[in-house]
Motif scaffolding. Structure first.
Motif, mmCIF file in Angstrom:
data_model
loop_
_atom_site.group_PDB
_atom_site.id
_atom_site.type_symbol
_atom_site.label_atom_id
_atom_site.label_comp_id
_atom_site.label_asym_id
_atom_site.label_seq_id
_atom_site.Cartn_x
_atom_site.Cartn_y
_atom_site.Cartn_z
ATOM 1 N N TRP A 30 7.309 4.854 3.041
ATOM 2 C CA TRP A 30 6.243 4.087 2.393
ATOM 3 C C TRP A 30 5.267 4.999 1.674
ATOM 4 O O TRP A 30 4.919 4.770 0.516
ATOM 5 N N ALA A 34 4.516 5.629 -2.420
ATOM 6 C CA ALA A 34 3.177 5.572 -3.015
ATOM 7 C C ALA A 34 2.875 6.846 -3.805
ATOM 8 O O ALA A 34 2.318 6.785 -4.912
ATOM 9 N N SER A 52 -5.440 4.267 -0.965
ATOM 10 C CA SER A 52 -4.179 3.535 -0.891
ATOM 11 C C SER A 52 -3.093 4.374 -0.227
ATOM 12 O O SER A 52 -2.350 3.894 0.643
ATOM 13 N N CYS A 76 -1.791 -1.954 -1.034
ATOM 14 C CA CYS A 76 -1.452 -2.554 -2.327
ATOM 15 C C CYS A 76 -2.714 -2.945 -3.089
ATOM 16 O O CYS A 76 -2.813 -2.735 -4.310
ATOM 17 N N SER A 80 -3.952 -1.366 -6.591
ATOM 18 C CA SER A 80 -4.272 -2.184 -7.764
ATOM 19 C C SER A 80 -5.645 -1.829 -8.312
ATOM 20 O O SER A 80 -5.840 -1.742 -9.535
ATOM 21 N N GLY A 172 6.005 -3.891 -10.452
ATOM 22 C CA GLY A 172 4.642 -3.473 -10.138
ATOM 23 C C GLY A 172 4.176 -2.342 -11.031
ATOM 24 O O GLY A 172 3.052 -2.363 -11.549
#
Length: 443
Positions: A30, A34, A52, A76, A80, A172
């Motif tokens: 994960w 990122a 994040s 997330c 953003s 995304g």
């Protein structure tokens, strides 16, 4: 960023996500995903991007899936915001969901940019590379079994998960590229806010202050009494004391923010007298709400001391502590009537509270408190302990053999991890269990 580069960036990010991202559990993949995404985008707000990344990194350290689910959603949202920005409360709310919304708007935007351009020049070497690998990798893997095993450990199987992850990550990143190329006014600064005169907000806020002051006066006596208030009140139990008031007080705490925020945003401040009224009423309301927060915290703390710690109780306790910190920020901002940075501070402290909760390691903390309770009172809820994640295993191992074996008999087997799903909490649990001569299913 040109359309050709946008397409290539989205494709690379999607491929990285398909390779790195484990959807079934928290793991190292994960945070690696990122890092790849932010590295490809580059033009992001460093503070939000770091926050994040830290939230996604929780998956590499703790095995508690419920906590990582919260951190992933917050990660997330922070990601953003790193792309879309936002300064006001309105801008932060819209910015936290701007990237997924922009993903759908970005598809026609990219199609218009690529129309009539043929194969993008930047994509040609990538396509040639993929074609060569598709030819030679299967041949070399078929020629040597050890090499085939090596490839199997480095790359995931092309299962349904990979096929889902690729378009999600690619979309995304495509939405993020669209926002970077075509910024949106999320704060609504183009339209001046309509201001409200003092006569329209002073009376309702003043009435709330009077109501809260009366409630705080009653609560101060019970707060000072603490444990004795429950013991000396006929028919009152710890459970009843917490359950009959905690959720109402939590609702009051949250709703009061819904009063303070619009008043501070839209109040007309034409004179120094207006400023004095605003500072006095909102400051008093925030201070009195802190008394309500203290009352809610006291109720939940006494409840946990009487009946033991659980993860949900710890979670709502942490939520109340964060709300208390928010009201302290409101008071600090009200001293100078400067709320420009308040909204960002509130959101950032919310994300930070999740990181603090992760640093506490909730499942392990709860398990340790229950073990201490057993040492003190001789009672323990083994079925509940067995439902906690692998983070709780080191605490369970400190129990006597018969209790430990009983708890382990109710747990499921440990799940195997590869480099994408590696997790420190599960690794420690496996090692400590092996050192004790046990498995997850008993001795």
């Amino acid at each position: 960023m040109t359309p050709n580069r946008v397409l290539l960036t989205a494709a690379v990010a999607g491929a990285a996500g398909a390779v790195l991202l484990p959807l079934d559990r928290p793991g190292l993949g994960w945070v690696l995903t990122a890092l790849v995404v932010f590295g490809l985008l580059r033009r992001v707000a460093p503070g939000w991007a770091a926050l994040s990344t830290a939230l996604f990194a929780v998956g590499a350290f703790l095995a508690a899936e419920w906590l990582f689910a919260l951190c992933a959603v917050a990660g997330c949202a922070a990601g953003s915001l790193a792309v879309a920005g936002g300064r006001t409360a309105r801008g932060l709310v819209l910015g936290s969901v701007a990237v997924p919304v922009a993903s759908f708007r970005a598809l026609p935007w990219l199609a218009r940019g690529l129309r009539g351009g043929g194969v993008p020049a930047a994509a040609r070497p990538v396509l040639v590379t993929v074609a060569l690998l598709l030819v030679f990798v299967p041949l070399l893997a078929g020629a040597d079994e050890s090499f085939a095993d090596l490839l199997g450990t480095l790359t995931p199987e092309a299962d349904g998960v990979s096929l889902v992850v690729f378009p999600l990550v690619a979309l995304g990143v495509l939405g993020a590229c669209h926002l970077l190329a075509v910024p949106v006014d999320l704060d609504g600064t183009a339209r001046p806010a309509r201001r409200v005169a003092r006569r329209d907000w002073a009376l309702p806020v003043g009435a709330l202050v009077a109501l809260f002051a009366a409630f705080a006066g009653v609560q101060l006596t019970t707060l000072l009494a603490g444990d004795a208030h429950v013991v000396t009140t006929d028919g009152l139990t710890y459970s009843g004391y917490a359950r009959t008031g905690f959720w109402q007080l939590l609702a009051v705490t949250v709703l009061t923010l819904g009063v303070i925020a619009p008043v501070a945003r839209f109040a007309r401040l034409d004179t120094d007298r207006d400023r004095t009224w605003l500072r006095g009423l909102l400051g008093a309301l925030a201070v009195l709400t802190l008394v309500i927060v203290a009352s809610a915290l006291t109720r939940m703390w006494l409840y946990q001391q009487a009946y033991g710690f659980t993860v949900p109780r710890l979670l709502v306790l942490a939520c109340e502590l964060w709300l208390g910190a928010v009201y302290l920020l409101v008071i600090a901002a009200g001293v100078e009537l400067d709320g420009a940075r308040l909204a960002r501070a509130v959101v950032a402290t919310g994300f930070g509270a999740l990181l603090v909760l992760a640093a506490l390691d909730p499942d392990r903390f709860v398990a340790e408190r229950n073990v201490e309770r057993w040492q003190r009172y001789g009672t323990i809820d083994l079925p509940y302990l067995s439902t906690l994640s692998d983070d709780a295993v080191p605490a369970i191992l400190t129990l006597p053999d018969h209790l430990r074996d009983c708890a382990f008999a109710m747990r499921g087997p440990f799940t195997a991890d590869d480099w994408r799903t590696w997790n420190l909490g599960r690794e420690i649990a496996r090692r400590r269990t092996a050192e004790a001569g046990l498995t997850a299913c008993g001795p």
